[in-house]
Enzyme design. Sequence first.
Site, mmCIF file in Angstrom:
data_model
loop_
_atom_site.group_PDB
_atom_site.id
_atom_site.type_symbol
_atom_site.label_atom_id
_atom_site.label_comp_id
_atom_site.label_asym_id
_atom_site.label_seq_id
_atom_site.Cartn_x
_atom_site.Cartn_y
_atom_site.Cartn_z
ATOM 1 N N ARG A 273 -0.914 -2.430 17.980
ATOM 2 C CA ARG A 273 -1.471 -2.706 16.960
ATOM 3 C C ARG A 273 -2.349 -4.389 17.339
ATOM 4 O O ARG A 273 -2.377 -5.484 17.249
ATOM 5 C CB ARG A 273 -1.022 -2.901 16.075
ATOM 6 C CG ARG A 273 -2.001 -2.728 14.484
ATOM 7 C CD ARG A 273 -1.653 -2.684 13.346
ATOM 8 N NE ARG A 273 -1.314 -4.099 12.918
ATOM 9 C CZ ARG A 273 -0.207 -4.892 12.478
ATOM 10 N NH1 ARG A 273 0.335 -3.927 12.157
ATOM 11 N NH2 ARG A 273 -0.954 -6.446 12.126
ATOM 12 N N HIS A 277 -3.173 -4.789 10.267
ATOM 13 C CA HIS A 277 -2.321 -3.139 9.743
ATOM 14 C C HIS A 277 -4.034 -2.665 9.102
ATOM 15 O O HIS A 277 -4.072 -2.112 9.626
ATOM 16 C CB HIS A 277 -2.157 -3.698 8.795
ATOM 17 C CG HIS A 277 -1.552 -2.143 7.853
ATOM 18 N ND1 HIS A 277 -0.902 -1.459 8.566
ATOM 19 C CD2 HIS A 277 -1.577 -2.247 6.832
ATOM 20 C CE1 HIS A 277 -0.582 -0.622 7.854
ATOM 21 N NE2 HIS A 277 -1.347 -1.175 6.919
ATOM 22 N N TYR A 286 2.333 -13.266 10.472
ATOM 23 C CA TYR A 286 3.812 -12.693 10.379
ATOM 24 C C TYR A 286 4.407 -12.087 12.065
ATOM 25 O O TYR A 286 4.778 -11.730 12.596
ATOM 26 C CB TYR A 286 4.199 -11.051 9.860
ATOM 27 C CG TYR A 286 2.879 -10.309 9.761
ATOM 28 C CD1 TYR A 286 2.685 -9.456 11.120
ATOM 29 C CD2 TYR A 286 2.078 -10.314 8.760
ATOM 30 C CE1 TYR A 286 1.999 -9.152 11.324
ATOM 31 C CE2 TYR A 286 0.942 -8.651 9.243
ATOM 32 C CZ TYR A 286 1.484 -8.348 9.891
ATOM 33 O OH TYR A 286 0.597 -7.038 10.115
HETATM 34 C C1 LIG Z 1 6.406 6.073 1.657
HETATM 35 C C2 LIG Z 1 4.739 5.114 2.170
HETATM 36 N N1 LIG Z 1 5.133 3.813 2.130
HETATM 37 C C3 LIG Z 1 4.654 2.432 1.986
HETATM 38 C C4 LIG Z 1 3.568 2.461 2.059
HETATM 39 C C5 LIG Z 1 2.663 1.419 2.287
HETATM 40 N N2 LIG Z 1 2.072 1.520 3.908
HETATM 41 C C6 LIG Z 1 1.128 1.861 4.095
HETATM 42 S S1 LIG Z 1 0.823 1.828 5.659
HETATM 43 C C7 LIG Z 1 2.524 1.413 6.361
HETATM 44 C C8 LIG Z 1 3.154 0.575 7.842
HETATM 45 C C9 LIG Z 1 2.923 2.086 8.448
HETATM 46 O O1 LIG Z 1 3.111 1.761 9.677
HETATM 47 P P1 LIG Z 1 3.465 2.731 10.676
HETATM 48 O O2 LIG Z 1 3.789 3.370 10.473
HETATM 49 O O3 LIG Z 1 4.122 1.851 12.090
HETATM 50 O O4 LIG Z 1 1.650 2.849 10.709
HETATM 51 P P2 LIG Z 1 0.055 2.248 11.656
HETATM 52 O O5 LIG Z 1 0.417 0.568 11.069
HETATM 53 O O6 LIG Z 1 1.147 1.150 13.083
HETATM 54 O O7 LIG Z 1 -0.284 3.021 11.586
HETATM 55 C C10 LIG Z 1 2.761 0.525 4.773
HETATM 56 C C11 LIG Z 1 4.912 0.394 4.829
HETATM 57 C C12 LIG Z 1 3.059 4.344 2.265
HETATM 58 N N3 LIG Z 1 1.149 4.178 2.628
HETATM 59 N N4 LIG Z 1 3.416 4.721 2.046
#
Ligand SMILES: Cc1ncc(C[n+]2csc(CCOP(=O)(O)OP(=O)(O)O)c2C)c(N)n1
Length: 375
Positions: A273, A277, A286
């Site tokens: 990425r 985020h 971070y």
């Molecule tokens: C069940 C849940 N917990 C927490 C969140 C908050 N949240 C949104 S995106 C994210 C991180 C997701 O990481 P990843 O699955 O690696 O996806 P990426 O952002 O790298 O595409 C979190 C913790 C959420 N949307 N849903």
Amino acid sequence: MKIMTKLNQEILQKFPIFDAWNPTEPTMFQVMDHNGEIVNSEYANTITDQEAVAVYEWMLKIRIADEKCVNMQRQGRMGTYPSVLGQEACQIGAVYNQQKSDWLVPTFRESGMIWYKGIPLEKVMLYWIGNEKGSEYAEDINVLPVAITVGGHLPHATGIGWAERLKNGNNITVCSFSDGATSEGDFHSALNFAAVFNAKTVFFCQNNHYAISTHRDMQTKSKTIAEKAFAYGMPGVQVDGNDIFALIAVMKEANQLARDHNIPTLVEAVTYRIGDHTTSDNSKLYREDGEVEDWKPKDPLIRLRAYLFKKGLITDTQEQEMKDKAKEYVEATVKTALETKDPNIDDMFKYLLSESYPALEEQRLQLIEEFTNNQ
Ligand SMILES: Cc1ncc(C[n+]2csc(CCOP(=O)(O)OP(=O)(O)O)c2C)c(N)n1
Ligand SMILES: [Mg+2]
């Protein structure tokens, strides 16, 4: 692989990429290196020259639209937006081999993927602008709405793939998610159920190394994400997620395993990425700049571009024309999206439940009053 069931071993022999992948000595499947050189000649003709040019044009389109969305958020014309910068090969590779009626169950970082699959860019923009019309897809496109709940959509993908198997249907389901989702219970339930009940589902994990600020190494002690497949009794493979040739070759096998043999798979596409985020994040807090810089030369566009130029398949003028055309299209789409009427503010109450209840009605009236006063 010796650890697969006997039945699977016989079938797997026909799928050399999955058959060869060894979770105890994992090597990332790659066809084209960072310099655009073919390192695995057996798969050099995975797509034709003409198709490679078309894929490059799509990657350019996705990058240009993505950059526009980030800028729109900065200008206050869009809500929070999750950029797909650096993940353009995955966005296309995940669905490149799909047939029109196949299913896609996407997560939130999939603007390019759903667009490529057939959801108009205008819808993608409307969604992130906050207009629910962005989730209203045409009936003949089998794409589920954007899933914000991390991992929550994986069991749905298993269910669709299972239903298709029960119906003796021909459609497969691709479920896309990222490394963070593999820590959710839903990941376990979805993969275990899919393997036991032979769902026609391909689990496509874009390991982009981060779940907001949590590094992939804090997500799991496993050496690879792909190796988790073997615990569920399904084939798995780790692939270079910035190498479109490798992705297409892997997904071709995965789709066929699901379609013809009802065997689900887990594909780990290793990518990065490059952006924050979302537009609400500041990744400088971070992670080291050096880490991002190390990944930049591995960019999926840089390597495909190098390949196309080396083979004389594209010129600077043609590339410029592609960019100009994409920018023009993106600008026109922004205009249409911004001109789209906002939904009625009480629609979310009206369509949530068949019958309202007093507390909800109170909230509806309060919201209307607040909006009216702030007009
Ligand atoms: C069940 C849940 N917990 C927490 C969140 C908050 N949240 C949104 S995106 C994210 C991180 C997701 O990481 P990843 O699955 O690696 O996806 P990426 O952002 O790298 O595409 C979190 C913790 C959420 N949307 N849903
Ligand atoms: Mg991630």
